[in-house]
Scaffold this motif. Structure first.
Motif, PDB file in Angstrom:
ATOM      1  N   LEU A   5       0.759  -1.153  -0.111  1.00 55.22           N
ATOM      2  CA  LEU A   5      -0.017  -0.141  -0.193  1.00 55.22           C
ATOM      3  C   LEU A   5       0.730   1.113  -0.133  1.00 55.22           C
ATOM      4  CD1 LEU A   5      -2.544  -0.924   2.656  1.00 55.22           C
ATOM      5  CD2 LEU A   5      -2.969  -1.161   0.198  1.00 55.22           C
ATOM      6  N   PRO A   6       0.411   2.354  -0.657  1.00 49.38           N
ATOM      7  CA  PRO A   6       1.000   3.659  -0.585  1.00 49.38           C
ATOM      8  C   PRO A   6       0.607   4.186   0.996  1.00 49.38           C
ATOM      9  CG  PRO A   6      -1.034   3.862  -1.458  1.00 49.38           C
ATOM     10  CD  PRO A   6      -0.921   2.372  -1.270  1.00 49.38           C
ATOM     11  N   PRO A   7       1.361   5.123   1.530  1.00 45.86           N
ATOM     12  CA  PRO A   7       1.073   5.750   2.678  1.00 45.86           C
ATOM     13  C   PRO A   7      -0.052   6.812   2.327  1.00 45.86           C
ATOM     14  CG  PRO A   7       3.215   6.792   1.980  1.00 45.86           C
ATOM     15  CD  PRO A   7       2.871   5.750   1.137  1.00 45.86           C
ATOM     16  N   SER A   8      -0.484   7.595   3.316  1.00 41.22           N
ATOM     17  CA  SER A   8      -1.393   8.761   3.079  1.00 41.22           C
ATOM     18  C   SER A   8      -0.536  10.057   3.211  1.00 41.22           C
ATOM     19  CB  SER A   8      -2.521   8.744   4.094  1.00 41.22           C
ATOM     20  OG  SER A   8      -2.149   8.820   5.364  1.00 41.22           O
ATOM     21  N   GLU A   9      -0.879  10.808   2.464  1.00 36.95           N
ATOM     22  CA  GLU A   9      -0.149  12.332   2.629  1.00 36.95           C
ATOM     23  C   GLU A   9      -0.468  12.911   3.868  1.00 36.95           C
ATOM     24  OE1 GLU A   9       2.604  14.947   0.865  1.00 36.95           O
ATOM     25  OE2 GLU A   9       1.969  13.060   0.160  1.00 36.95           O
ATOM     26  N   GLY A  10      -1.632  12.829   4.365  1.00 38.87           N
ATOM     27  CA  GLY A  10      -2.065  13.474   5.590  1.00 38.87           C
ATOM     28  C   GLY A  10      -2.090  12.178   6.643  1.00 38.87           C
ATOM     29  N   LYS A  11      -1.824  12.523   7.826  1.00 31.68           N
ATOM     30  CA  LYS A  11      -1.552  11.613   8.866  1.00 31.68           C
ATOM     31  C   LYS A  11      -2.349  12.261  10.237  1.00 31.68           C
ATOM     32  CE  LYS A  11       2.555  10.092   6.539  1.00 31.68           C
ATOM     33  NZ  LYS A  11       2.312  11.112   5.726  1.00 31.68           N
ATOM     34  N   ALA A  12      -3.014  11.118  10.890  1.00 28.19           N
ATOM     35  CA  ALA A  12      -3.373  11.351  12.066  1.00 28.19           C
ATOM     36  C   ALA A  12      -2.308  11.920  13.152  1.00 28.19           C
ATOM     37  CB  ALA A  12      -4.131  10.192  12.909  1.00 28.19           C
ATOM     38  N   ALA A  13      -2.805  12.536  14.163  1.00 33.12           N
ATOM     39  CA  ALA A  13      -1.593  12.971  15.230  1.00 33.12           C
ATOM     40  C   ALA A  13      -0.836  11.807  15.996  1.00 33.12           C
ATOM     41  CB  ALA A  13      -2.259  13.948  16.159  1.00 33.12           C
ATOM     42  N   SER A  14       0.286  11.827  16.338  1.00 32.36           N
ATOM     43  CA  SER A  14       0.914  11.142  17.082  1.00 32.36           C
ATOM     44  C   SER A  14       0.241  10.837  18.233  1.00 32.36           C
ATOM     45  CB  SER A  14       2.534  11.560  17.296  1.00 32.36           C
ATOM     46  OG  SER A  14       3.339  11.716  16.266  1.00 32.36           O
ATOM     47  N   GLY A  15       0.553   9.660  18.862  1.00 31.73           N
ATOM     48  CA  GLY A  15      -0.055   9.106  20.443  1.00 31.73           C
ATOM     49  C   GLY A  15       0.682   9.943  21.403  1.00 31.73           C
ATOM     50  N   ARG A  16       0.070   9.431  22.747  1.00 28.58           N
ATOM     51  CA  ARG A  16       0.582  10.175  23.589  1.00 28.58           C
ATOM     52  C   ARG A  16       1.254   8.687  24.550  1.00 28.58           C
ATOM     53  NH1 ARG A  16      -4.260  13.489  26.281  1.00 28.58           N
ATOM     54  NH2 ARG A  16      -4.512  15.312  24.445  1.00 28.58           N
ATOM     55  N   ALA A  99     -12.186  -9.430  14.260  1.00 29.57           N
ATOM     56  CA  ALA A  99     -10.761 -10.088  14.855  1.00 29.57           C
ATOM     57  C   ALA A  99     -10.017 -10.855  13.715  1.00 29.57           C
ATOM     58  CB  ALA A  99     -11.065 -10.869  15.896  1.00 29.57           C
ATOM     59  N   ALA A 100     -10.570 -11.777  13.071  1.00 33.60           N
ATOM     60  CA  ALA A 100      -9.911 -12.653  12.189  1.00 33.60           C
ATOM     61  C   ALA A 100      -9.438 -11.886  10.933  1.00 33.60           C
ATOM     62  CB  ALA A 100     -10.943 -13.720  11.715  1.00 33.60           C
ATOM     63  N   ALA A 101     -10.093 -10.833  10.571  1.00 31.77           N
ATOM     64  CA  ALA A 101      -9.814 -10.062   9.383  1.00 31.77           C
ATOM     65  C   ALA A 101      -8.845  -9.256   9.818  1.00 31.77           C
ATOM     66  CB  ALA A 101     -11.007  -9.085   8.815  1.00 31.77           C
ATOM     67  N   ARG A 102      -8.651  -8.612  11.115  1.00 30.60           N
ATOM     68  CA  ARG A 102      -7.524  -7.757  11.888  1.00 30.60           C
ATOM     69  C   ARG A 102      -6.176  -8.612  11.674  1.00 30.60           C
ATOM     70  NH1 ARG A 102     -11.327  -5.658  15.159  1.00 30.60           N
ATOM     71  NH2 ARG A 102     -10.722  -6.825  16.709  1.00 30.60           N
ATOM     72  N   LYS A 103      -6.407  -9.950  12.194  1.00 34.38           N
ATOM     73  CA  LYS A 103      -5.175 -10.596  12.120  1.00 34.38           C
ATOM     74  C   LYS A 103      -4.592 -10.614  10.835  1.00 34.38           C
ATOM     75  CE  LYS A 103      -3.535 -15.152  13.934  1.00 34.38           C
ATOM     76  NZ  LYS A 103      -4.020 -16.313  14.399  1.00 34.38           N
ATOM     77  N   ARG A 104      -5.422 -10.969   9.734  1.00 36.91           N
ATOM     78  CA  ARG A 104      -4.936 -11.165   8.390  1.00 36.91           C
ATOM     79  C   ARG A 104      -4.395  -9.945   8.058  1.00 36.91           C
ATOM     80  NH1 ARG A 104     -10.577 -13.191   7.557  1.00 36.91           N
ATOM     81  NH2 ARG A 104     -10.530 -15.365   8.197  1.00 36.91           N
ATOM     82  N   ALA A 105      -4.816  -8.950   8.269  1.00 40.70           N
ATOM     83  CA  ALA A 105      -4.366  -7.563   7.773  1.00 40.70           C
ATOM     84  C   ALA A 105      -2.718  -7.211   8.408  1.00 40.70           C
ATOM     85  CB  ALA A 105      -5.083  -6.273   8.470  1.00 40.70           C
ATOM     86  N   ARG A 106      -2.732  -7.696   9.879  1.00 37.98           N
ATOM     87  CA  ARG A 106      -1.489  -7.391  10.365  1.00 37.98           C
ATOM     88  C   ARG A 106      -0.387  -8.028   9.744  1.00 37.98           C
ATOM     89  NH1 ARG A 106      -4.561  -7.364  15.074  1.00 37.98           N
ATOM     90  NH2 ARG A 106      -4.312  -9.709  15.414  1.00 37.98           N
ATOM     91  N   ALA A 107      -0.523  -9.511   9.275  1.00 39.74           N
ATOM     92  CA  ALA A 107       0.334 -10.295   8.482  1.00 39.74           C
ATOM     93  C   ALA A 107       0.580  -9.956   7.063  1.00 39.74           C
ATOM     94  CB  ALA A 107      -0.305 -11.701   8.602  1.00 39.74           C
ATOM     95  N   SER A 108      -0.402  -9.277   6.352  1.00 35.51           N
ATOM     96  CA  SER A 108      -0.495  -9.129   5.124  1.00 35.51           C
ATOM     97  C   SER A 108      -0.333  -7.926   4.343  1.00 35.51           C
ATOM     98  CB  SER A 108      -1.682  -9.971   4.162  1.00 35.51           C
ATOM     99  OG  SER A 108      -2.828  -9.043   4.904  1.00 35.51           O
ATOM    100  N   LEU A 109      -0.511  -6.852   5.005  1.00 36.62           N
ATOM    101  CA  LEU A 109      -0.553  -5.553   4.488  1.00 36.62           C
ATOM    102  C   LEU A 109       0.850  -4.968   5.161  1.00 36.62           C
ATOM    103  CD1 LEU A 109      -4.128  -3.990   5.597  1.00 36.62           C
ATOM    104  CD2 LEU A 109      -3.396  -5.336   3.536  1.00 36.62           C
ATOM    105  N   LEU A 110       1.477  -3.973   4.045  1.00 38.16           N
ATOM    106  CA  LEU A 110       2.800  -3.507   4.195  1.00 38.16           C
ATOM    107  C   LEU A 110       2.675  -2.184   3.319  1.00 38.16           C
ATOM    108  CD1 LEU A 110       5.332  -4.282   5.237  1.00 38.16           C
ATOM    109  CD2 LEU A 110       6.185  -5.252   2.974  1.00 38.16           C
ATOM    110  N   VAL A 111       2.866  -1.231   4.266  1.00 41.49           N
ATOM    111  CA  VAL A 111       2.881   0.296   3.843  1.00 41.49           C
ATOM    112  C   VAL A 111       4.117   0.896   3.453  1.00 41.49           C
ATOM    113  CG1 VAL A 111       1.848   2.541   4.433  1.00 41.49           C
ATOM    114  CG2 VAL A 111       0.724   0.405   5.297  1.00 41.49           C
ATOM    115  N   PHE A 112       4.350   1.176   2.444  1.00 39.49           N
ATOM    116  CA  PHE A 112       5.441   1.868   1.816  1.00 39.49           C
ATOM    117  C   PHE A 112       5.703   3.277   2.277  1.00 39.49           C
ATOM    118  CE2 PHE A 112       6.632  -2.017  -0.070  1.00 39.49           C
ATOM    119  CZ  PHE A 112       7.734  -1.869  -0.666  1.00 39.49           C
ATOM    120  N   SER A 113       6.785   3.865   2.634  1.00 39.05           N
ATOM    121  CA  SER A 113       7.098   5.120   3.223  1.00 39.05           C
ATOM    122  C   SER A 113       8.471   5.635   2.791  1.00 39.05           C
ATOM    123  CB  SER A 113       7.101   4.767   4.723  1.00 39.05           C
ATOM    124  OG  SER A 113       7.492   6.003   5.479  1.00 39.05           O
ATOM    125  N   GLY A 114       8.353   7.091   2.708  1.00 43.33           N
ATOM    126  CA  GLY A 114       9.843   7.513   2.442  1.00 43.33           C
ATOM    127  C   GLY A 114      10.680   7.634   3.540  1.00 43.33           C
TER     128      GLY A 114
END
Length: 254
Positions: A5-16, A99-114
């Protein structure tokens, strides 16, 4: 199946929470290349705001993004799947998968980033601004910078199944599948069926929905041919092209 996947140009704020732990990120073979980009990006943004804005291609209204980059080592981190926002990620809806689909997402999605090269959606990162099209004064073009490390790391990450490449062109410059990996790589173009024209904004939305559909169905195609079968089973209209290029036709642009 590995989905790029590509990243998004806009991003959510960092966490605390706890700040970035580079050693915890997936694909440790990218660690040295990540450290080089992180070091130069932080130093650039801390030393000269105007030059940093020019290098990063930021308007006056995005001046705050430079300050954000100076705090990358100390800002709270959160899962990449929460940091990336925008049309594709809204349609993908990671937070609302079961839950099952989230587990698959963690294993199969890779986001490219500069900045990070590539991360999995559960890797904890801070919010940042640095696209793959950036040319840093010291490292040069980031697409070129990442190419060597990616050539070693990505064939192993690709495993033995389908590679579904949904990246935008800027991010394909960092790694292009070769050999037998290329033979089981598929790309997707979204066309408005009545006009046969490529859609843009809705291209991202449709790709997000496609990924969500595959994750929810537990589909595990091994190659582009099996992907076509899986998508048709999920009621998508698909036409096959050459070398794994697929066209998905949509009647309504939404």
């Amino acid at each position: 199946m590995l989905v790029l996947l590509p990243p998004s140009e806009g991003k959510a704020a960092s966490g605390r929470g706890a700040p970035l732990k580079p050693e915890s990120l997936s694909l440790p073979g990218l660690a040295e290349a990540r450290a080089a980009v992180l070091d130069e990006l932080v130093d650039l943004c801390a030393a000269d705001e105007e030059k940093a804005r020019e290098v990063l291609g930021l308007s006056e209204g995005l001046r705050g993004e430079v300050a954000k980059n100076t705090e990358l080592r100390t800002a709270g981190a959160r899962p990449a799947g929460e940091i990336y926002t925008g049309v594709l990620y809204d349609s993908l809806g990671l937070a609302t998968l079961d839950a099952a689909a989230r587990k698959r997402a963690r294993a199969s999605l890779l986001v490219f980033s500069g900045l990070w090269g590539a991360v999995r959606v559960d890797d904890r990162i801070p919010s940042y601004r640095c696209s793959m099209g950036v040319k840093l004064p010291g490292l040069g073009a980031l697409g070129t910078h990442w190419r060597g490390a990616m050539a070693t790391v990505m064939p192993e990450a690709a495993g033995e199944g389908l590679v579904l490449d949904l990246r935008s062109s800027a991010y394909t410059s960092a790694w292009r599948p070769k050999g037998e990996v290329k033979a089981r790589t598929a790309t997707v173009r979204v066309l408005h069926a009545p006009t046969r024209k490529v859609v843009s904004h809705f291209n991202k939305a449709t790709k997000g929905r496609i990924v969500r559909s595959l994750l929810e169905a537990g589909a595990a195609p091994k190659d582009p041919v099996e992907l076509v079968e899986a998508l048709r089973d999920l009621k998508y209209v698909v036409e096959e092209g050459q070398a794994g290029a697929l066209d998905v036709l949509v009647d309504e642009i939404h």
